[in-house]
Design an enzyme around this catalytic site. Structure first.
Site, short mmCIF file in Angstrom:
data_model
loop_
_atom_site.label_atom_id
_atom_site.label_comp_id
_atom_site.label_asym_id
_atom_site.label_seq_id
_atom_site.Cartn_x
_atom_site.Cartn_y
_atom_site.Cartn_z
N CYS A 172 12.83 0.53 38.34
CA CYS A 172 11.86 -0.20 39.16
C CYS A 172 11.39 -1.45 38.45
CB CYS A 172 10.68 0.70 39.51
SG CYS A 172 9.45 -0.15 40.50
N CYS A 175 7.69 -2.29 39.01
CA CYS A 175 6.71 -1.47 38.27
C CYS A 175 6.67 -1.89 36.80
CB CYS A 175 7.08 0.01 38.28
SG CYS A 175 7.80 0.60 39.77
N ASP A 176 7.84 -2.15 36.23
CA ASP A 176 7.90 -2.25 34.77
C ASP A 176 8.25 -3.65 34.25
OD1 ASP A 176 7.43 0.48 34.67
OD2 ASP A 176 9.57 0.96 34.83
#
Ligand code: NAP
Length: 351
Positions: A172, A175-176
């Site tokens: 992701c 997200c990261d």
């Protein structure tokens, strides 16, 4: 006498399908309850936290009704401060996935939907009312169930990929991608679909260069999104290439990748990179059903009636990506969520 609560309709899942079905069920006075998922590390790793896959994306440009524009004031007025405060500030360039999901959740809550922040770990559809078992324990019963649990990102299954998960390997980018370890570094994205090109383009905000690794000689992504990646000077596309091994060590995490070739005589290459992002498709989240609903050969739930959300068990409906291996769009998930809400209402009215 049993203490087990009996619900009219339990909705499992909290993406666009879950919230849309909740809005319809709540407005039909069915007093629905949504199990939105538990906030656990296991769910974070699997991409199954509350609010689903859209909570893991950046701008959403193709959800009808949300053209580019500044939604800041609207978000402040539509969402309670407690939820608004958990979100990133609005960027002023159109709706983001997390914003869209918070708005849908709020709309469902406004009509009286009850929301439980837990998973349904197990179900028993062999008897009526249906029995559902939340992760935190206990049991509830339901006259009708809507399964809207979506799908989760796939992994390649390499031992080295597993070893460096959370230490440079991610499924992701949104997200990261902003983590310090990836800033001004070279990164790899694996895949050739819309997710891969979207993630590659997104990561150029942080990375010095993004290598897109695709196993074929043409991208699967839609033309407009593919072109964005092709035109981006920071994205370098490696066609006919496969990720064979993630390289690294315990101290630094990911330090590189070893690539193979799908072309005879193509040989191997290594790249020095600080991160590897997988974007190679999804698997429907059906494990908790333990085979009690019919699936297709790819594992997606099957609708048993033409253009109805009925599954193989009467009174259980399916909506969104868990039953869609073809469109997999936020707006089509929301549409089938509406259908499941209406199907549930009619089922409860007529049996
Ligand atoms: P996808 O379209 O199924 O693409 C998966 C990609 O991963 C394909 O290029 C596939 O290669 C590759 N792949 C699969 N297994 C692999 C393996 N074991 N090793 C190497 N490569 C592998 O999945 P997606 O990109 O996640 O998109 C899913 C759906 O969501 C699509 O309908 C897409 O349009 C939609 N989506 C839309 C947006 C948007 O509109 N903003 C953004 C993201 C996703 P092959 O091409 O060789 O099969």
């Amino acid at each position: 006498m049993s203490e087990t609560p009996l619900e009219n309709v339990v909705i499992i899942g909290s993406g666009p399908a879950g919230w849309s079905s909740a809005i319809y069920a709540a407005r039909a006075q069915l007093n629905p309850v949504v199990y939105e998922g538990a906030i656990t590390e296991e769910n974070r790793m699997a991409g199954t936290l509350p609010l689903g896959q859209l909570a893991l994306t950046s701008e959403v440009e193709n959800f009808a009704g949300f053209p580019a524009g500044n939604l800041g004031g609207y978000l402040d007025s539509a969402l309670p401060a407690s939820r608004r405060g958990m979100m990133a500030p609005h960027g002023g360039e159109g709706v983001t996935g997390p914003e869209l999901m918070e708005l849908m959740r709020q709309q469902a809550v406004n009509f009286g939907t009850r929301v439980i922040t837990d998973d349904i770990a197990r179900v028993d559809f062999s008897q009526r009312p249906f029995r559902l078992f939340p992760s935190e324990g206990g049991e509830l019963q339901a006259k009708c169930v809507i399964v809207a649990t979506g799908a989760s990102a796939n992994w390649l299954g390499l031992e080295s990929e597993h070893r460096f998960k959370n230490r440079g390997v991610s499924a992701c980018a949104v997200c990261d991608g902003a983590l310090p370890r990836f800033r001004n570094q070279e990164l790899v994205v694996v895949g050739g679909g819309d997710s891969a090109v979207e993630e590659a383009t997104y990561l150029t905000k942080f990375a010095s260069r993004v290598h897109l690794i695709h196993r074929r000689d043409e991208l699967r992504a839609s033309k407009i999104m593919a072109q964005r990646a092709i035109d981006d000077p920071k994205v370098m596309i490696h066609f006919n290439a496969t990720l064979e091994e993630v390289l690294g060590d315990d101290a630094k995490g990911v330090t590189g990748v070893r690539l193979g070739s799908t072309v005879a005589g193509g040989g191997e290459t290594t790249l020095e990179v600080a991160g590897v992002f997988l974007a190679i498709g999804h698997t429907p989240n059906t494990a908790f059903l333990n085979g009690q609903l019919e699936t297709n050969e790819k594992g997606y739930l099957v609708w048993k009636k033409h253009f109805r959300t009925n599954t193989s068990v009467e009174g259980v409906f399916a909506a969104g990506d868990v039953a869609d291996d073809y469109y997999r769009q936020a707006i089509s998930a929301a549409g089938t969520g509406c259908m499941a809400g209406l199907d549930a209402e009619r089922f409860l009215a007529h049996g």
